[in-house]
Design an enzyme around this catalytic site. Structure first.
Site, PDB file in Angstrom:
ATOM      1  N   ASP A 101      -9.341 -22.952 -98.219  1.00  0.00           N
ATOM      2  CA  ASP A 101      -9.019 -21.574 -97.855  1.00  0.00           C
ATOM      3  C   ASP A 101      -9.364 -21.381 -96.376  1.00  0.00           C
ATOM      4  O   ASP A 101     -10.140 -22.153 -95.797  1.00  0.00           O
ATOM      5  CB  ASP A 101      -9.846 -20.642 -98.744  1.00  0.00           C
ATOM      6  CG  ASP A 101      -9.672 -19.180 -98.407  1.00  0.00           C
ATOM      7  OD1 ASP A 101      -8.526 -18.769 -98.175  1.00  0.00           O
ATOM      8  OD2 ASP A 101     -10.686 -18.456 -98.360  1.00  0.00           O
ATOM      9  N   ASP A 103      -9.696 -17.727 -94.449  1.00  0.00           N
ATOM     10  CA  ASP A 103     -10.519 -16.566 -94.090  1.00  0.00           C
ATOM     11  C   ASP A 103     -11.853 -16.580 -94.818  1.00  0.00           C
ATOM     12  O   ASP A 103     -11.912 -16.758 -96.043  1.00  0.00           O
ATOM     13  CB  ASP A 103      -9.766 -15.284 -94.431  1.00  0.00           C
ATOM     14  CG  ASP A 103      -8.512 -15.111 -93.603  1.00  0.00           C
ATOM     15  OD1 ASP A 103      -8.412 -14.111 -92.886  1.00  0.00           O
ATOM     16  OD2 ASP A 103      -7.623 -15.996 -93.664  1.00  0.00           O
TER      17      ASP A 103
END
Length: 309
Positions: A101, A103
């Site tokens: 991922d 953010d």
């Protein structure tokens, strides 16, 4: 032909060779005393430590039948200590695919919240982001709602945000070290290509999967282009990469912090919740709450002198 059931009882699993990797938090030190105290509390005795980095990370090897129970007891024994622990089978711990991922995982910001700050609605957007990442809202619906509020933000304004993005400590070391040892790396996010492209270049990912924003006249229209990549899209990216590379499920590593990462984390051979929302940390096979991203290298058995930047 021998039958393990005759030695261990009908239906009872044979002991499995496991490794527990203990990693100190960024502002802490790992001591033999703390490790052995925790091991004694869970009934693992006083095994030797294999130091991966002095005062930072060490491996402990043992044979047990219930990996999940040992993991839970070790977490309980280390409660209150700035020490992370990852328990997994020794065989296959070195992974061939990393899916990460972006953010609040590979970078320290939530990019959509930064965009909202440009037009004075950060608090409003951040509240929706927090609920979506905690699993309280449907990710795709929440994403479309937030993006609609960003209509009119220009590409020039987005560039000012890109320039101030900070990488999570250990991000480059994680990706560069795995790539140097032959692994494939992918940045898989519900965020946007305007951010993933420069972030992936800075860190060194092989490829990216992200959402696309509709742009007219160098400004956002407030529309996310279909298909929207959310929870299922992240899992599909992992599966697609795994199949394309001809890898077994156990050879994959995924990392994330939000509810939209859960399917991806559960699909991976080792799914790691990184400084994650409580729901995610409770469900994932492994969790890193204290250390930086180099913890994922120690969990794979890399020594500090093998790290690349």
């Amino acid at each position: 032909m021998s039958d393990s059931r005759s030695r261990h009882g009908e239906g009872e699993a044979s002991p499995e060779k496991l490794v527990a990797t203990l990693i100190a938090g960024s502002e802490a030190a790992l001591t033999e005393a703390a490790v052995w105290r925790a091991l004694r509390e869970v009934g693992l005795g006083h095994p030797p430590l294999d130091w991966l980095a002095p005062d930072i990370a060490a491996d402990v090897f043992f044979d047990v039948r219930d990996q999940d129970a040992v993991r839970a007891r070790l977490h309980a024994a280390l409660a209150g200590e700035a020490i992370d622990v990852v328990v997994q089978p020794v065989e296959g711990r070195r992974k061939r695919l990393l899916v990460a991922d972006m953010d609040s995982t590979m970078i320290e910001q939530e990019c959509i919240d930064e965009l909202a700050g440009l037009i004075g609605i950060r608090d409003r957007i951040s509240a929706i982001t927090e609920r979506a990442m905690a699993g309280e809202l449907n990710f795709q619906a929440a994403l479309k709602e937030r993006v609609a509020l960003l209509a009119g933000v220009t590409l020039d304004e987005i560039e000012t945000i890109v320039a101030r993005i900070t990488l999570t400590p250990g991000a480059r070391a994680l990706v560069q070290t795995m790539r140097a040892h032959g692994s494939h790396t992918a940045l898989v996010t519900g965020g946007f290509t305007q951010f993933t492209t420069p972030v992936a270049a800075r860190i060194g990912f092989d490829e990216t999967f992200a959402n696309r924003l509709e742009i007219v006249g160098r400004a956002l229209t407030g529309v996310v282009m279909e298909p929207v990549q959310g929870r299922e899209g992240k899992r599909a990216a992992l599966v697609g990469l795994r199949e394309r590379l001809g890898l077994a499920p156990a050879a994959t590593l995924a990392i994330g912090d939000g509810a939209n990462d859960l399917d991806m984390l559960q699909e991976a051979g080792l799914g790691v919740a990184y400084h994650a929302k409580p729901k995610v940390a409770e469900i994932a096979a492994a969790r890193i709450d204290c250390a930086d991203l180099t913890a994922l290298l120690y969990a794979q058995g890399y020594r500090k002198n093998q790290f690349r930047e």
